[in-house]
Design a protein around this motif. Structure first.
Motif, PDB file in Angstrom:
ATOM      1  N   LEU A   1      40.566  28.548  40.604  1.00 36.29           N
ATOM      2  CA  LEU A   1      39.721  27.541  40.744  1.00 36.29           C
ATOM      3  C   LEU A   1      39.162  26.932  40.401  1.00 36.29           C
ATOM      4  N   GLN A   2      38.541  25.706  40.020  1.00 34.41           N
ATOM      5  CA  GLN A   2      38.271  24.734  39.292  1.00 34.41           C
ATOM      6  C   GLN A   2      36.706  23.959  40.896  1.00 34.41           C
ATOM      7  N   VAL A   3      35.032  23.950  39.810  1.00 32.62           N
ATOM      8  CA  VAL A   3      34.370  23.795  40.284  1.00 32.62           C
ATOM      9  C   VAL A   3      35.173  23.215  40.928  1.00 32.62           C
ATOM     10  N   GLY A   4      33.794  23.462  42.402  1.00 31.97           N
ATOM     11  CA  GLY A   4      34.315  21.906  43.918  1.00 31.97           C
ATOM     12  C   GLY A   4      35.734  21.916  44.361  1.00 31.97           C
ATOM     13  N   GLN A   5      36.542  22.815  44.119  1.00 34.33           N
ATOM     14  CA  GLN A   5      37.881  23.068  44.837  1.00 34.33           C
ATOM     15  C   GLN A   5      38.044  23.807  45.536  1.00 34.33           C
ATOM     16  N   GLU A   6      38.275  23.511  47.115  1.00 33.81           N
ATOM     17  CA  GLU A   6      38.690  24.055  48.021  1.00 33.81           C
ATOM     18  C   GLU A   6      39.888  23.497  48.571  1.00 33.81           C
ATOM     19  N   VAL A   7      40.611  25.868  48.531  1.00 34.44           N
ATOM     20  CA  VAL A   7      41.608  25.672  48.710  1.00 34.44           C
ATOM     21  C   VAL A   7      41.924  26.092  50.262  1.00 34.44           C
ATOM     22  N   GLU A   8      43.136  26.046  51.068  1.00 30.76           N
ATOM     23  CA  GLU A   8      43.329  27.142  52.314  1.00 30.76           C
ATOM     24  C   GLU A   8      45.232  27.369  51.902  1.00 30.76           C
ATOM     25  N   GLY A   9      45.076  28.647  52.336  1.00 30.62           N
ATOM     26  CA  GLY A   9      47.096  29.322  51.737  1.00 30.62           C
ATOM     27  C   GLY A   9      46.473  30.713  51.730  1.00 30.62           C
ATOM     28  N   GLU A  10      47.809  30.903  51.553  1.00 33.98           N
ATOM     29  CA  GLU A  10      48.566  32.005  51.960  1.00 33.98           C
ATOM     30  C   GLU A  10      47.594  33.774  51.004  1.00 33.98           C
TER      31      GLU A  10
ATOM     32  N   PRO B   1      37.624  43.771  48.417  1.00 35.61           N
ATOM     33  CA  PRO B   1      38.554  42.920  48.807  1.00 35.61           C
ATOM     34  C   PRO B   1      38.634  42.897  49.839  1.00 35.61           C
ATOM     35  N   GLN B   2      37.841  41.817  50.772  1.00 35.88           N
ATOM     36  CA  GLN B   2      38.113  41.951  52.791  1.00 35.88           C
ATOM     37  C   GLN B   2      39.329  41.563  53.374  1.00 35.88           C
ATOM     38  N   HIS B   3      40.436  40.860  52.210  1.00 37.09           N
ATOM     39  CA  HIS B   3      41.788  39.693  52.966  1.00 37.09           C
ATOM     40  C   HIS B   3      43.171  40.790  52.123  1.00 37.09           C
ATOM     41  N   GLU B   4      43.504  40.766  52.652  1.00 33.34           N
ATOM     42  CA  GLU B   4      45.277  41.756  52.150  1.00 33.34           C
ATOM     43  C   GLU B   4      45.863  40.579  52.341  1.00 33.34           C
ATOM     44  N   LYS B   5      47.216  40.421  51.909  1.00 32.22           N
ATOM     45  CA  LYS B   5      48.698  40.174  51.348  1.00 32.22           C
ATOM     46  C   LYS B   5      48.674  40.092  52.328  1.00 32.22           C
TER      47      LYS B   5
ATOM     48  N   VAL C   1      47.068  40.762  46.251  1.00 35.25           N
ATOM     49  CA  VAL C   1      46.138  40.949  45.728  1.00 35.25           C
ATOM     50  C   VAL C   1      45.622  42.007  44.299  1.00 35.25           C
ATOM     51  N   ALA C   2      45.686  41.295  43.335  1.00 34.15           N
ATOM     52  CA  ALA C   2      46.272  42.201  41.719  1.00 34.15           C
ATOM     53  C   ALA C   2      44.282  42.647  41.555  1.00 34.15           C
ATOM     54  N   LYS C   3      44.914  43.587  40.588  1.00 34.16           N
ATOM     55  CA  LYS C   3      42.997  43.667  39.671  1.00 34.16           C
ATOM     56  C   LYS C   3      43.564  43.236  38.102  1.00 34.16           C
ATOM     57  N   VAL C   4      42.507  42.486  37.419  1.00 32.86           N
ATOM     58  CA  VAL C   4      42.575  42.932  36.286  1.00 32.86           C
ATOM     59  C   VAL C   4      41.152  42.779  35.564  1.00 32.86           C
ATOM     60  N   ASP C   5      41.958  43.203  34.152  1.00 27.71           N
ATOM     61  CA  ASP C   5      39.935  44.142  33.777  1.00 27.71           C
ATOM     62  C   ASP C   5      39.561  44.590  34.393  1.00 27.71           C
ATOM     63  N   GLY C   6      40.408  45.417  35.182  1.00 27.28           N
ATOM     64  CA  GLY C   6      39.097  45.916  36.914  1.00 27.28           C
ATOM     65  C   GLY C   6      38.373  45.527  37.014  1.00 27.28           C
TER      66      GLY C   6
ATOM     67  N   TYR D   1      41.515  40.110  42.612  1.00 28.30           N
ATOM     68  CA  TYR D   1      41.765  39.685  42.409  1.00 28.30           C
ATOM     69  C   TYR D   1      42.789  38.547  43.686  1.00 28.30           C
ATOM     70  N   TYR D   2      42.447  37.572  44.120  1.00 32.36           N
ATOM     71  CA  TYR D   2      43.543  37.555  45.766  1.00 32.36           C
ATOM     72  C   TYR D   2      44.291  36.075  44.478  1.00 32.36           C
ATOM     73  N   VAL D   3      45.350  36.533  44.820  1.00 31.92           N
ATOM     74  CA  VAL D   3      46.613  35.403  44.372  1.00 31.92           C
ATOM     75  C   VAL D   3      46.425  34.779  45.458  1.00 31.92           C
ATOM     76  N   ILE D   4      46.343  33.073  45.972  1.00 30.18           N
ATOM     77  CA  ILE D   4      46.795  32.865  46.822  1.00 30.18           C
ATOM     78  C   ILE D   4      47.853  31.040  46.559  1.00 30.18           C
ATOM     79  N   GLU D   5      48.757  31.072  47.544  1.00 33.17           N
ATOM     80  CA  GLU D   5      50.123  29.922  47.123  1.00 33.17           C
ATOM     81  C   GLU D   5      49.068  28.749  48.232  1.00 33.17           C
ATOM     82  N   GLN D   6      49.690  27.468  47.659  1.00 32.10           N
ATOM     83  CA  GLN D   6      48.500  26.620  48.886  1.00 32.10           C
ATOM     84  C   GLN D   6      50.093  25.627  48.302  1.00 32.10           C
ATOM     85  N   ASP D   7      50.826  24.578  48.940  1.00 29.56           N
ATOM     86  CA  ASP D   7      51.847  23.537  48.134  1.00 29.56           C
ATOM     87  C   ASP D   7      52.924  24.614  47.459  1.00 29.56           C
TER      88      ASP D   7
END
Length: 80
Positions: A14-23, A53-57, A27-32, A35-41
């Protein structure tokens, strides 16, 4: 760091100033770090998920990157 993790997850950071909404498609772990992986368009985006993490797949969430960091929340724009 987030960019390297995004690359490992085959997603874009995600870039600074970017806002997304998606599914949340993963929910993955990288280097401890979580991260959420979100799909949008058809795009896969990686968003840091914090220590607990407070959200799930399958959840629809919003994610925003500000100069201060990342914010995520529930998305309410979808009919469920």
């Amino acid at each position: 760091r987030a960019a390297a993790a995004a690359q490992q997850l085959a997603a874009k950071p995600l870039q600074v100033g970017q806002e997304v909404e998606g599914e949340v498609i993963d929910v993955a772990k990288v280097d401890g770090k979580n991260y959420y992986v979100i799909e949008q368009d058809g795009d896969r985006l990686a968003v840091p998920a914090g220590d607990k993490p407070q959200h799930e797949k399958g959840d629809e969430i919003t994610a925003e990157r500000t100069k201060e960091g990342f914010e995520t929340g529930d998305a309410y724009g979808y009919g469920r």
